[in-house]
Motif scaffolding. Sequence first.
Motif, PDB file in Angstrom:
ATOM      1  N   GLN A   1       0.827  -1.186   0.000  1.00  0.00           N
ATOM      2  CA  GLN A   1       0.000   0.000   0.000  1.00  0.00           C
ATOM      3  C   GLN A   1       0.876   1.256   0.000  1.00  0.00           C
ATOM      4  O   GLN A   1       1.959   1.278   0.592  1.00  0.00           O
ATOM      5  N   PRO A   2       0.431   2.285  -0.728  1.00  0.00           N
ATOM      6  CA  PRO A   2       1.227   3.526  -0.755  1.00  0.00           C
ATOM      7  C   PRO A   2       1.255   4.198   0.613  1.00  0.00           C
ATOM      8  O   PRO A   2       0.283   4.147   1.379  1.00  0.00           O
ATOM      9  N   THR A   3       2.356   4.799   0.906  1.00  0.00           N
ATOM     10  CA  THR A   3       2.539   5.516   2.177  1.00  0.00           C
ATOM     11  C   THR A   3       2.957   6.945   1.887  1.00  0.00           C
ATOM     12  O   THR A   3       3.242   7.317   0.729  1.00  0.00           O
ATOM     13  N   ALA A   4       3.043   7.728   2.882  1.00  0.00           N
ATOM     14  CA  ALA A   4       3.451   9.122   2.735  1.00  0.00           C
ATOM     15  C   ALA A   4       4.917   9.193   2.333  1.00  0.00           C
ATOM     16  O   ALA A   4       5.734   8.341   2.710  1.00  0.00           O
ATOM     17  N   LEU A   5       5.237  10.196   1.572  1.00  0.00           N
ATOM     18  CA  LEU A   5       6.612  10.373   1.128  1.00  0.00           C
ATOM     19  C   LEU A   5       7.504  10.717   2.304  1.00  0.00           C
ATOM     20  O   LEU A   5       7.092  11.450   3.217  1.00  0.00           O
TER      21      LEU A   5
END
Length: 264
Positions: free
Chosen positions: A170-174
Motif C-alpha cells: 500500500q502507498p505511504t506518505a513520502l
Amino acid sequence: MIPKLILIAGALGALAACQPAVPDSGAQPGVPGRGVGFDTSTQAKQQVTQQLVPAAAPVQSSALPTVGAAPAPAPRPAADPVIATAESALNNSSPATAAANANDVENARAASLNSGAGVVNASPANAAPTLVNNPGISDENDFGAVSSRQSIESDKARIAANRAQYTVVQPTALPSREGGNQPNVVAYALQNKHPKGTQLYRRLGFNAANKFEKNCAVYRSADEAQIDFLARGGPEKDRKGLDPDGDGYACRWDPTPYRAASGG
C-alpha cells in the motif's frame, strides 16, 4: 693556236697516266658489286640476315593422338597404409561386419585429411556429456518432461500457493527530505506567474554584470542558485547580485518547465 691546245691536252693525259690508282677500301678479290663502305651483293644480304634474325629452334616431331582415344590417366598418389588396411579388411569381411568396416574406411580417410588426427565418434564408451542440476536450463517447455511430473491438479495447487504469497504494498506518505527548511523552487515557480525578465524588484549597485557572472559561477545549477537566493531574503533582497534585472529569478533560473509540468 690549235697546236698549243694539242700540246696542253697531251700534257694533261701524260699526268693522268702517271697518277697511282685509288684503292677500294671495301673491295675483296672475287666479290663483285661492292663499293666503298657498301655491299649490295646477295651473299652480303644473306650474311646480314643471319646476324639479325636468330636461327629458329628445330621443331621436334611427335605422334598425334589417335582420334577417339581416351586420355592417359593421371598418376595416382601413394596409397595411405591406414586406408589400404581398412579397405583390405572391408573387401575380405563378411556381410555382417561390412558396415563396421566401411565406417573404419571413412574414418581413416577423414583422419588422413585431418593431419592424421582420428575421428571421435559418439558411442556408449564416448557418451555425450550430461548436465546435472543446472539451474540455468529449464525443461518447462518440454511436454514430455513436464507431463511425467506435473498434472492439472499440481498446477492448480502451485498457482494457489503463488497467490497466497502475493503481497500488495500500500502507498505511504513520502519521506521527509533532508534540509526541508530550504525554499522550494517548485512551489515558488507555481506561485509566481510573471514571465522571466519582467522587473518587479528594484536593484541598485555598481558593476552588476561582473558581480552577477562571478557569483553565479559558484553554483552547480540554476536551481541551487535560486534556492540560495531565496534563502538569503530573495526576491526582495539580492545581497549577492544574483538577480540584476529584478525579476525574482536568480542566475538565469527559469520557472517555465515547472509550470508546464503542472499544466499551468
